[in-house]
Design an enzyme around this catalytic site. Structure first.
Site, PDB file in Angstrom:
ATOM      1  N   GLU A  41       0.839  -1.201   0.000  1.00  0.00           N
ATOM      2  CA  GLU A  41       0.000   0.000   0.000  1.00  0.00           C
ATOM      3  C   GLU A  41       0.879   1.257   0.000  1.00  0.00           C
ATOM      4  O   GLU A  41       1.859   1.349   0.743  1.00  0.00           O
ATOM      5  CB  GLU A  41      -0.890  -0.024   1.236  1.00  0.00           C
ATOM      6  CG  GLU A  41      -1.767   1.208   1.432  1.00  0.00           C
ATOM      7  CD  GLU A  41      -2.595   1.128   2.704  1.00  0.00           C
ATOM      8  OE1 GLU A  41      -3.581   1.876   2.813  1.00  0.00           O
ATOM      9  OE2 GLU A  41      -2.260   0.309   3.589  1.00  0.00           O
ATOM     10  N   LYS A 116      -8.982   2.136  -2.724  1.00  0.00           N
ATOM     11  CA  LYS A 116      -9.256   1.499  -1.435  1.00  0.00           C
ATOM     12  C   LYS A 116     -10.696   1.793  -1.027  1.00  0.00           C
ATOM     13  O   LYS A 116     -11.164   2.930  -1.123  1.00  0.00           O
ATOM     14  CB  LYS A 116      -8.279   2.020  -0.382  1.00  0.00           C
ATOM     15  CG  LYS A 116      -8.353   1.329   0.970  1.00  0.00           C
ATOM     16  CD  LYS A 116      -7.223   1.828   1.872  1.00  0.00           C
ATOM     17  CE  LYS A 116      -7.178   1.119   3.206  1.00  0.00           C
ATOM     18  NZ  LYS A 116      -6.035   1.568   4.045  1.00  0.00           N
ATOM     19  N   CYS A 152      -5.255  -3.221   2.064  1.00  0.00           N
ATOM     20  CA  CYS A 152      -5.173  -3.250   3.521  1.00  0.00           C
ATOM     21  C   CYS A 152      -6.528  -3.449   4.212  1.00  0.00           C
ATOM     22  O   CYS A 152      -7.031  -4.560   4.271  1.00  0.00           O
ATOM     23  CB  CYS A 152      -4.474  -1.992   4.025  1.00  0.00           C
ATOM     24  SG  CYS A 152      -3.693  -2.231   5.659  1.00  0.00           S
TER      25      CYS A 152
END
Length: 574
Positions: A41, A116, A152
């Site tokens: 990330e 994300k 994540c």
């Protein structure tokens, strides 16, 4: 399909340097005949960039670096790179200016951008300050393999595993409905003790639930107070661990996706650590090494008292930086015992580090002379004791300023919690190495370090801990036994227990109330402390957001009883 995981250690803001690390990994991947390279990330800028993201020039430079990297990468390799993407709808009220994204680079271009979807705002995370959440499932196709992309937190919302949902959507469930063949998760997940076992249990559950192989890629390295432990790994769709990268170091991990089986083959699995102490030691060593390196230092200085805290910090620094880059300073007072001076010297010999001796008796006398009239007809007390600590703090800062060494402070979490430390004295420093390590854990780490040879002198481990600021002083004059104190603090700080619950666990009510008051009253000190290397899920620092001017912990959280006795230990410095 061969896949390479690049477990890299980015420097926050070093866009060019981070891009070069990705390029180096790409060339290695091509040499190993990989088709896909995965990076963590925000791998291009490093995680967490925090308010650098509010600088338009930084965001623009990241975009330009990404475009240039795409041109330099091997054309036949697909690469996922962590970056940020501007939000074209940022002009709409309530929309954030950026997305936390992964860019698919191939054939010299940015082919796709994935955003994300779940943005954490707990503990050390504050992503909704900068980012807008992505709205759609992310996937791409490479050589007829449909690959789902998650970033994540997107992984951390399985209601079956956690027993609840923290977000309204589950990106993994949505990808499963999209019939992907493989899921990748590109993370920058900070280390806390024992977290890797939790991660692996979570991914095993998800892989088996959705019958999808999952590759987890984690950043490694120390960035300010946060440690990223790496240990990237993968599970096949039967829930079998297929590979694991090393911990607390960079690594290139090779995986094979078997297109016939539609699953991951078993690869190399780095063994787990033998003990929690070993894992914590590796985290602290990495934290010191990277903080020193990334802040532009090469050498460190610290005070050596002959006590256990400064001993373990000196050992950590030596392991992180090399013996030639550590200077220990002995600053005995008239109250310092001969055994403490010997213990400090014995430690320095064991570590083979340089030391210097700066006695402080004459400086103490100078202060006494200065305060003769003002302090007349008063008793020796905390003010005089703390002058000693502040003399030592000034000497250490002078060495730091003169020679460009980073000063390491040596206070542990137990002391920081209750304020058993001196502002502008032993709290001086650029990095608080063990301020998230309870005193009992400090002892445990020292015993682990001594498992094969005596590094920490035996006397350091067996003598009663003392600040040695007055004759015959020991820590337990002011504090309960550390085994008692640390259990109370664990329950109060990490487990969020009330005073009533802590007393019900077997602790004396008066002691519990006193500790609660001390924790609350020491908040102003912690606010002024150096950055703390985080190893627990409740560390003082970024994720600790307590008010200073508050009476909740002191009054409202107290154990209520009509028969409370007065604690037998006084308060440390106020």
């Amino acid at each position: 399909m061969k896949i390479t995981v690049a477990q890299i250690n980015p420097v926050i803001g070093d866009l060019s340097g981070n891009a070069q690390n990705i390029l180096f990994a790409a060339k290695k991947a091509v040499a190993d005949k990989a088709r896909l390279l995965l990076t963590p990330e925000l791998s291009l800028c490093g995680y967490p960039p925090r308010d650098l993201l509010l600088n338009p020039a930084f965001v623009e430079a990241m975009s330009m670096t990404l475009q240039q990297l795409a041109k330099e990468l091997p054309a036949d390799l697909a690469v996922l790179v962590g970056t940020v993407e501007e939000n074209s709808k940022a002009h709409i009220a309530g929309e954030k200016p950026l997305y936390n994204s992964m860019a698919l680079l191939q054939q010299g271009k940015v082919q796709q951008i994935f955003h994300k979807r779940l943005l954490p705002t707990y503990d050390v995370f504050d992503e909704q300050r900068y980012f807008e959440a992505g709205l759609q499932a992310n996937y791409f196709t490479l050589d007829n393999v449909k690959i789902g992309v998650t970033i994540c937190e997107d992984l951390w919302n399985d209601e079956e595993f956690f027993g609840k949902r923290n977000y309204s959507i589950n990106p993994i469930a949505e990808l499963s409905k999209s019939d992907v063949n493989l899921v990748v998760n590109l993370s920058a997940s900070p280390y806390t003790s024992g977290k890797q076992h939790f991660r692996e249990a979570m991914l095993k559950h998800i892989a088996m639930r959705f019958e999808k192989p999952i590759i987890y890629v984690n950043q490694v390295g120390g960035n300010d107070d946060l440690i990223f432990d790496g240990r990237s790994f993968a599970f096949n769709k039967r829930g079998e661990l297929t590979c694991r990268a090393c911990g607390f170091d960079t690594d290139l991990l090779q995986l094979e996706f078997n297109e016939q089986k539609q699953d991951l083959d078993i690869g190399f699995i780095t063994p787990d650590y033998e003990s929690e102490d070993e894992e914590i030691w590796q985290a602290l060593v990495l934290g010191v090494r990277d903080y020193v390196r990334k802040c532009g230092f090469s050498k460190v200085v610290l005070g050596l008292s002959g006590g256990i805290d400064s001993s373990i910090v000196a050992a950590i620094a030596t392991a992180a930086l090399g013996k030639e880059n550590v200077l220990g300073v002995l600053m005995p007072s008239p109250y310092s015992s001969a055994s403490s001076i010997k213990d400090a010297n014995d430690l320095a010999v064991n570590l083979d580090i340089k030391t210097t001796l700066l006695p402080i008796e004459k400086l103490m006398q100078s202060y006494d002379s200065t305060f003769t009239e003002l302090f007349a007809n008063t008793e020796f007390g905390l003010a005089e004791e703390n002058i000693q600590s502040r003399i030592r703090g000034n000497l250490l800062m002078a060495i730091s300023n003169k020679f460009g060494y980073l000063l390491l402070s040596t206070g542990n979490k137990s002391e920081m919690a209750v304020g058993y430390c001196t502002l502008y004295g032993d709290m001086n420093g650029g990095l608080a190495v063990i301020a998230d390590v309870p005193k009992t854990r400090v002892y445990s780490l020292c015993r682990w370090l001594n498992r094969n040879e005596q590094v920490i002198p035996l006397q350091v481990l067996t003598k009663a801990p003392s600040a040695e600021l007055k004759p015959g002083q020991v820590d337990q004059d002011s504090l309960p036994a550390y085994e008692v104190l640390d259990d109370i603090l664990q329950r109060l700080i990490n487990d969020y227990q009330s005073a009533t619950q802590i007393v019900a666990a077997g602790h004396d009510a008066a002691v519990v109330n006193r500790i609660i008051q001390m924790v609350a009253r020491a908040e102003f000190k912690r606010r002024q402390a150096p950055p703390t290397i985080k190893i627990s899920d409740r560390a003082f620092g970024t994720g600790w957001r307590m008010p200073i001017a508050s009476n909740w912990l002191i009054i409202k959280n107290a154990y209520q009883s009509e028969t409370l006795s007065t604690p037998t230990f006084p308060s440390p410095e106020q």
